[in-house]
Design a protein around this motif. Structure first.
Motif: not given
Length: 113
Positions: A49-65
């Motif tokens: 995951v590139d944390l600089q990706a535009k409009d990164l949905d942090w809540d959805a990212l936490a679920e995906l991780v």
């Protein structure tokens, strides 16, 4: 399969080459939403995951991780806040972009073990 969430074509090329060298499958997506679509019915060994990706949905990212066996995040070394925020999630590691670039073969190989 190794999935990269990023908008950076250069990093995509670097990761793709490392994955191909290991005989793996690579998918490049620009969002968490697209990553979820790619993961449906597929086995993901590593999520990058590139944390600089535009409009990164942090809540959805936490679920995906939480759903994948290995997840590694990265950002440019000057983006201290993003690196710190990434460390708050359940990533295996959070690297600078330079660290990932220099160690991409090891990161990918670890996914194949």
């Amino acid at each position: 399969m190794i999935v990269l969430i990023s908008e950076d074509l250069m990093m995509s090329s670097t990761v793709s080459a490392a994955v191909r060298a290991e005989g793996g499958t690579f998918r490049f997506v620009a969002s968490v939403e697209r990553a979820n679509v790619k993961l449906e019915g597929n086995n993901c060994e590593l999520l990058l995951v590139d944390l600089q990706a535009k409009d990164l949905d942090w809540d959805a990212l936490a679920e995906l991780v939480a759903r994948v066996p290995r997840a590694v995040a990265y950002a440019q070394h000057v983006n201290v806040d993003l690196l710190r925020r990434g460390r708050e999630l359940a990533f295996e590691s959070v690297l600078t972009r330079g660290q990932l670039h220099a160690g991409i073969a090891e990161v990918v190989t670890g996914a194949a073990e």
